[in-house]
Each structure stands twice: as structure tokens, then as C-alpha cells.
Design an enzyme around this catalytic site. Structure first.
Site, mmCIF file in Angstrom:
data_model
loop_
_atom_site.group_PDB
_atom_site.id
_atom_site.type_symbol
_atom_site.label_atom_id
_atom_site.label_comp_id
_atom_site.label_asym_id
_atom_site.label_seq_id
_atom_site.Cartn_x
_atom_site.Cartn_y
_atom_site.Cartn_z
ATOM 1 N N ASP A 47 0.841 -1.197 0.000
ATOM 2 C CA ASP A 47 0.000 0.000 0.000
ATOM 3 C C ASP A 47 0.875 1.246 0.000
ATOM 4 O OD1 ASP A 47 -2.182 -1.673 0.227
ATOM 5 O OD2 ASP A 47 -2.266 -1.504 2.414
HETATM 6 N N1 URA Z 1 -1.202 -5.946 3.899
HETATM 7 C C1 URA Z 1 -1.690 -4.695 3.876
HETATM 8 O O1 URA Z 1 -2.734 -4.413 4.449
HETATM 9 N N2 URA Z 1 -1.013 -3.758 3.189
HETATM 10 C C2 URA Z 1 0.165 -4.001 2.578
HETATM 11 O O2 URA Z 1 0.757 -3.083 2.005
HETATM 12 C C3 URA Z 1 0.676 -5.310 2.621
HETATM 13 C C4 URA Z 1 -0.025 -6.275 3.294
#
Ligand code: URA
Length: 238
Positions: free
Chosen positions: A106
Site C-alpha cells: 500500500d
Molecule cells: N497488507 C496490507 O494491508 N497492506 C500491505 O501493504 C501489505 C499487506
């Protein structure tokens, strides 16, 4: 592979910068097909032409594998108009067309992102069948309890009904706010949604390893470096 500038090809393998290549060529330390080359702008095909640097055969790897310590605020994509992407962080000497992140973090997640132009390798490590283990450190907004730990370990059901695979989780801090989570799948916002299903919020998330390969602790946020063959093999180990 098509022809490209000699200095670009040599620098793309990480050992020498373009200015190193210039100096080496000036000193007569680079040969192409047995002849010393002083013009490092010369066009060559690394898969057909025989190149030596300082008397050693130049080992060219068709694909490139880069470890990035992703900072916050950067998107896991090759291109995203108006936003900085992980591929924008690749320095010029390592950049080539076709680079993409093998798996996404993310925008606000930090840590290990593998950037490559090898689609088959990316598919291999991320396909649901073989999905390698990925390790994250999460900082939660409230201490995690035994019941939630059990839920993570037995397989959480997300808000949309998706049943997660059992995940490995351990508590790293005395206050119960920092946990290490190991996943073998990569659904959208997975850890945040797993935490939400247990009534928690993830304040910070950082990926520390992919398979058996840990993020190089000497890379500052935004920095990256090439992986060697041994490191690449480690990604597939776990
Ligand atoms: N899980 C998440 O919620 N975000 C990420 O970036 C990776 C794993």
C-alpha cells in the site's frame, strides 16, 4: 535483445557506473569481440557480442532484480500519473524498460519491494500455488489479545467473507502493540483487513522479508540495490 550503448549495458549490471565505464574504456580495459573499445557509446548486443572488462568475461544477466526499501507515500506501480512510483525510485544506471514491482505494498506501507523485468519469476513467487512467505511488522492501535492471536493462526474471515489462510503471528513488544505477521497470500489490504476483522487498526506496516531474503538494513528509505543470484534464490526458499 536489441543493441544498446555499451556503457548502459555494463552499468546496468550494477558493478560499474557509467563514469567508471568511460575510464575503463579510456584505459583500454574493455574489449568487444576481441578488440579494445574506446567509444563507450558503441552499440552492442550483450547476448551476441563477446564483452570483457578488465580481462574478465562480462556476465550479462537478461533480467534484473532490485531490492527497494519503499518509503511512505510512493505507489507500487510502474507508472501512475501525478504520483511517485517505486519504479521512479530506481536510479538511472539500473533503469530499463519493463520494470515493475513483483507484488504491491500500500502507499503508506514501507519496506521490501522487489522490482524486476522478469514476469515469469514474479509469477512464480506470487502465484497462489507457490506464494512465498512474506514477513511484516505491524504496529496496532491497541494491544492484541490471545483470542485475536488464535484467530490469526487459525484463519481469519474478512469482512467480505474471504477466509484467509492460517497466518503466523508473534508479539514483539511488551505492550502488545507490535506484531510480526507472516503471510503466504497477498490480498488487497490483507493485513489491515485482518486486523480490522479483529477490531484493530494498523497504524504502521513494514515488510521485512520476502521468502528467505531479508530487507538489507543498510538501505535507507527510498534506496535500492541489485540482488545477486544467491539472494534471488533465497527469495524462493521459504
Ligand atoms: N497488507 C496490507 O494491508 N497492506 C500491505 O501493504 C501489505 C499487506
Amino acid at each position: 535483445m536489441s543493441q544498446q550503448r555499451l556503457d548502459k549495458i555494463i552499468a546496468s549490471q550494477g558493478k560499474y557506473s557509467r563514469s567508471d565505464v568511460k575510464k575503463l574504456a579510456r584505459n583500454g580495459d574493455i574489449t568487444v569481440n576481441g578488440k579494445s573499445v574506446s567509444d563507450c557509446g558503441m552499440k552492442v548486443d550483450p547476448e551476441k557480442d563477446s564483452i570483457t572488462v578488465c580481462g574478465e568475461s562480462f556476465g550479462y544477466s537478461r533480467f534484473i532484480y532490485i531490492m527497494l526499501n519503499k518509503p511512505e507515500g510512493v505507489v507500487s506501480a510502474s507508472r501512475s500519473p501525478g504520483e511517485k512510483t517505486v519504479v521512479d525510485l530506481v536510479p538511472e544506471e539500473l533503469y530499463r524498460d519493463g520494470l515493475f514491482p513483483a507484488g504491491r505494498l500500500d502507499k503508506d506501507t514501507t519496506g521490501f519491494v522487489l522490482i524486476t523485468d522478469d514476469g515469469a519469476f514474479a509469477h512464480d513467487i506470487l502465484s497462489p500455488k507457490k506464494h512465498i512467505e512474506k514477513t511484516y511488522i505491524a504496529q496496532l492501535d491497541r494491544p492484541i489479545g490471545e483470542a485475536e492471536l488464535d484467530e490469526f493462526r487459525s484463519g481469519i474471515t474478512l469482512g467480505d467473507g474471504y477466509e484467509c489462510l492460517p497466518a503466523s503471528i508473534s508479539v514483539l513488544s511488551d505492550d502488545g502493540l507490535i506484531v510480526e505477521i507472516k503471510l503466504r497470500e497477498g490480498k488487497y489490504h490483507q493485513i489491515k483487513r485482518m486486523a480490522a476483522a479483529c477490531g484493530s487498526h494498523v497504524n504502521k506496516l513494514h515488510r521485512v522479508s520476502m521468502g528467505g531474503l531479508e530487507l538489507d538494513g543498510s538501505l535507507n528509505p527510498g534506496e535500492c540495490r541489485l540482488l545477486d543470484d544467491t539472494e534471488l534464490a533465497k527469495i524462493k526458499e521459504v
